[in-house]
Design a protein around this motif. Structure first.
Motif, PDB file in Angstrom:
ATOM      1  N   ALA A  48      31.837  15.119 -79.491  1.00 30.33           N
ATOM      2  CA  ALA A  48      32.612  15.592 -78.337  1.00 30.33           C
ATOM      3  C   ALA A  48      31.854  16.491 -77.547  1.00 30.33           C
ATOM      4  CB  ALA A  48      33.926  15.980 -78.701  1.00 30.33           C
ATOM      5  N   PRO A  49      31.749  15.975 -76.238  1.00 30.09           N
ATOM      6  CA  PRO A  49      32.228  14.818 -75.625  1.00 30.09           C
ATOM      7  C   PRO A  49      31.237  13.604 -76.024  1.00 30.09           C
ATOM      8  CG  PRO A  49      30.800  16.218 -74.055  1.00 30.09           C
ATOM      9  CD  PRO A  49      31.092  17.040 -75.342  1.00 30.09           C
ATOM     10  N   ALA A  50      31.840  12.541 -76.101  1.00 29.50           N
ATOM     11  CA  ALA A  50      31.196  11.337 -76.822  1.00 29.50           C
ATOM     12  C   ALA A  50      29.920  10.980 -75.827  1.00 29.50           C
ATOM     13  CB  ALA A  50      32.121  10.059 -76.687  1.00 29.50           C
TER      14      ALA A  50
ATOM     15  N   PRO B 218      33.885  14.512 -88.053  1.00 26.57           N
ATOM     16  CA  PRO B 218      34.079  15.677 -87.539  1.00 26.57           C
ATOM     17  C   PRO B 218      33.740  15.543 -86.045  1.00 26.57           C
ATOM     18  CG  PRO B 218      32.967  15.896 -89.736  1.00 26.57           C
ATOM     19  CD  PRO B 218      33.074  14.536 -89.563  1.00 26.57           C
ATOM     20  N   ASN B 219      34.549  16.112 -85.257  1.00 29.95           N
ATOM     21  CA  ASN B 219      34.313  16.182 -83.758  1.00 29.95           C
ATOM     22  C   ASN B 219      34.317  15.030 -83.270  1.00 29.95           C
ATOM     23  OD1 ASN B 219      34.091  18.892 -83.658  1.00 29.95           O
ATOM     24  ND2 ASN B 219      32.026  18.929 -84.422  1.00 29.95           N
ATOM     25  N   GLY B 220      34.621  13.718 -84.040  1.00 23.40           N
ATOM     26  CA  GLY B 220      34.536  12.356 -83.305  1.00 23.40           C
ATOM     27  C   GLY B 220      35.757  11.573 -83.347  1.00 23.40           C
ATOM     28  N   THR B 221      35.662  10.475 -83.107  1.00 30.67           N
ATOM     29  CA  THR B 221      36.678   9.426 -82.887  1.00 30.67           C
ATOM     30  C   THR B 221      36.554   8.220 -83.649  1.00 30.67           C
ATOM     31  OG1 THR B 221      36.185   8.367 -81.049  1.00 30.67           O
ATOM     32  CG2 THR B 221      37.314  10.413 -80.680  1.00 30.67           C
ATOM     33  N   ILE B 222      37.808   7.377 -83.909  1.00 28.31           N
ATOM     34  CA  ILE B 222      37.642   6.103 -84.494  1.00 28.31           C
ATOM     35  C   ILE B 222      38.680   5.149 -83.855  1.00 28.31           C
ATOM     36  CG2 ILE B 222      38.452   4.659 -86.432  1.00 28.31           C
ATOM     37  CD1 ILE B 222      37.191   6.587 -88.379  1.00 28.31           C
TER      38      ILE B 222
ATOM     39  N   MET C  99      50.620   6.865 -99.253  1.00 28.45           N
ATOM     40  CA  MET C  99      50.909   8.050 -98.424  1.00 28.45           C
ATOM     41  C   MET C  99      49.673   9.082 -98.407  1.00 28.45           C
ATOM     42  SD  MET C  99      54.270   8.969 -97.728  1.00 28.45           S
ATOM     43  CE  MET C  99      55.203  10.436 -97.138  1.00 28.45           C
ATOM     44  N   HIS C 100      49.463   9.413 -97.239  1.00 26.02           N
ATOM     45  CA  HIS C 100      48.195  10.245 -96.996  1.00 26.02           C
ATOM     46  C   HIS C 100      48.359  11.026 -95.606  1.00 26.02           C
ATOM     47  CE1 HIS C 100      47.975   6.722 -94.247  1.00 26.02           C
ATOM     48  NE2 HIS C 100      46.896   7.748 -93.701  1.00 26.02           N
ATOM     49  N   ARG C 101      47.167  11.840 -95.438  1.00 28.25           N
ATOM     50  CA  ARG C 101      47.122  12.703 -94.327  1.00 28.25           C
ATOM     51  C   ARG C 101      45.787  12.593 -93.724  1.00 28.25           C
ATOM     52  NH1 ARG C 101      49.579  18.499 -95.075  1.00 28.25           N
ATOM     53  NH2 ARG C 101      47.608  19.103 -95.676  1.00 28.25           N
ATOM     54  N   THR C 102      45.549  12.554 -92.493  1.00 24.18           N
ATOM     55  CA  THR C 102      44.303  12.854 -91.942  1.00 24.18           C
ATOM     56  C   THR C 102      44.458  14.125 -91.059  1.00 24.18           C
ATOM     57  OG1 THR C 102      44.505  11.243 -90.273  1.00 24.18           O
ATOM     58  CG2 THR C 102      43.530  10.413 -92.200  1.00 24.18           C
ATOM     59  N   ARG C 103      43.146  14.676 -90.826  1.00 20.92           N
ATOM     60  CA  ARG C 103      43.062  15.969 -90.022  1.00 20.92           C
ATOM     61  C   ARG C 103      42.595  15.486 -88.448  1.00 20.92           C
ATOM     62  NH1 ARG C 103      37.984  19.965 -90.470  1.00 20.92           N
ATOM     63  NH2 ARG C 103      37.492  18.253 -88.648  1.00 20.92           N
ATOM     64  N   SER C 104      43.720  14.591 -87.876  1.00 19.32           N
ATOM     65  CA  SER C 104      43.854  14.169 -86.592  1.00 19.32           C
ATOM     66  C   SER C 104      44.678  13.876 -85.904  1.00 19.32           C
ATOM     67  CB  SER C 104      42.731  12.799 -86.839  1.00 19.32           C
ATOM     68  OG  SER C 104      43.725  11.740 -87.521  1.00 19.32           O
TER      69      SER C 104
ATOM     70  N   LEU D 295      42.111   7.437 -83.508  1.00 20.16           N
ATOM     71  CA  LEU D 295      42.164   8.848 -84.309  1.00 20.16           C
ATOM     72  C   LEU D 295      40.863   9.627 -83.754  1.00 20.16           C
ATOM     73  CD1 LEU D 295      43.158   6.467 -86.449  1.00 20.16           C
ATOM     74  CD2 LEU D 295      42.742   8.054 -87.800  1.00 20.16           C
ATOM     75  N   ILE D 296      41.521  10.932 -83.532  1.00 15.34           N
ATOM     76  CA  ILE D 296      40.703  12.143 -82.874  1.00 15.34           C
ATOM     77  C   ILE D 296      40.622  13.089 -83.855  1.00 15.34           C
ATOM     78  CG2 ILE D 296      40.273  13.375 -80.964  1.00 15.34           C
ATOM     79  CD1 ILE D 296      42.059  11.339 -79.294  1.00 15.34           C
ATOM     80  N   ASP D 297      39.554  13.664 -84.429  1.00 13.69           N
ATOM     81  CA  ASP D 297      39.217  14.887 -85.049  1.00 13.69           C
ATOM     82  C   ASP D 297      40.090  16.011 -84.530  1.00 13.69           C
ATOM     83  OD1 ASP D 297      38.380  16.301 -87.535  1.00 13.69           O
ATOM     84  OD2 ASP D 297      36.931  17.080 -85.973  1.00 13.69           O
ATOM     85  N   ALA D 298      40.633  16.823 -85.293  1.00 10.78           N
ATOM     86  CA  ALA D 298      41.627  17.713 -84.899  1.00 10.78           C
ATOM     87  C   ALA D 298      41.407  19.041 -85.702  1.00 10.78           C
ATOM     88  CB  ALA D 298      43.087  17.486 -84.847  1.00 10.78           C
ATOM     89  N   SER D 299      42.043  20.076 -85.192  1.00 13.71           N
ATOM     90  CA  SER D 299      42.260  21.156 -86.230  1.00 13.71           C
ATOM     91  C   SER D 299      43.520  21.790 -86.462  1.00 13.71           C
ATOM     92  CB  SER D 299      41.126  22.324 -85.684  1.00 13.71           C
ATOM     93  OG  SER D 299      41.589  22.768 -84.359  1.00 13.71           O
ATOM     94  N   GLY D 300      43.955  22.736 -86.924  1.00 14.26           N
ATOM     95  CA  GLY D 300      45.113  23.391 -86.976  1.00 14.26           C
ATOM     96  C   GLY D 300      46.435  22.847 -87.891  1.00 14.26           C
TER      97      GLY D 300
END
Length: 170
Positions: A46-48, A67-71, A106-111, A162-167
């Motif tokens: 990012a930026p792409a 990391p820092n990417g998208t799908i 059941m799951h979670r992604t950092r996005s 899906l966009i990589d995220a934090s927090g």
């Protein structure tokens, strides 16, 4: 499942051109869950970087973005049938177990996930609640523990970005 037509534009010799126009070639049947995932595009930064002309979906990747990417993908969820192995489903998805085992997927992604239901209906299960979505509905998901359950009799098709995220809370 019907194929997803993917049109990708870019540049050649300073002119805008169509680089790819065909059925999405990276379509996978997930054996453990029965869903079909069509990978349309991936960015690793990012930026792409939009200077290349290669097929950025010609790769193997799990559910989470890099990391820092998208799908960008389209997923076809068939009606649920029978019991499924939680471990096999999560392994196919490339994600780890988080919290409740309310559903095998059941799951979670950092996005941050943007989802648009294109056809059909589906239930999104959260830790202690659920929401029913139908064609035309839009969802913004912020790193929440969840699963998808198609309890109907027909297919459900959803487009995801899906966009990589934090927090994301632990």
């Amino acid at each position: 499942m019907k194929p997803v037509r993917r049109v990708v534009t870019g540049h050649r010799d300073g002119k805008a051109v169509v680089l790819f126009d065909s059925a999405a070639p990276n379509q996978k049947l997930r054996q453990a869950s029965g869903l079909v995932s069509s990978l349309l595009w991936v960015t690793d930064e990012a930026p792409a970087d939009i200077a290349g002309s290669g097929d950025r979906a010609a790769r193997e990747i799990g559910v989470p973005p890099p990391p820092n990417g998208t799908i960008f993908r389209v997923v076809d969820f068939p009606p649920e049938a029978g019991t499924r192995s939680r471990e096999a489903v999560l392994q196919e998805m490339g994600v780890a177990h988080h919290g409740s085992a309310r559903h095998p997927a059941m799951h979670r992604t950092r996005s941050v996930d943007y989802a648009v239901v294109i056809e059909g209906e589906i239930d999104m299960l959260l830790d202690d609640s659920e929401v029913h979505l139908k064609a035309g509905d839009v969802l913004v998901q912020q790193g929440t523990n969840h699963a998808w359950g198609n309890r109907g009799s027909g297919n459900c098709r959803i487009a995801f970005v899906l966009i990589d995220a934090s927090g994301i809370p632990a």
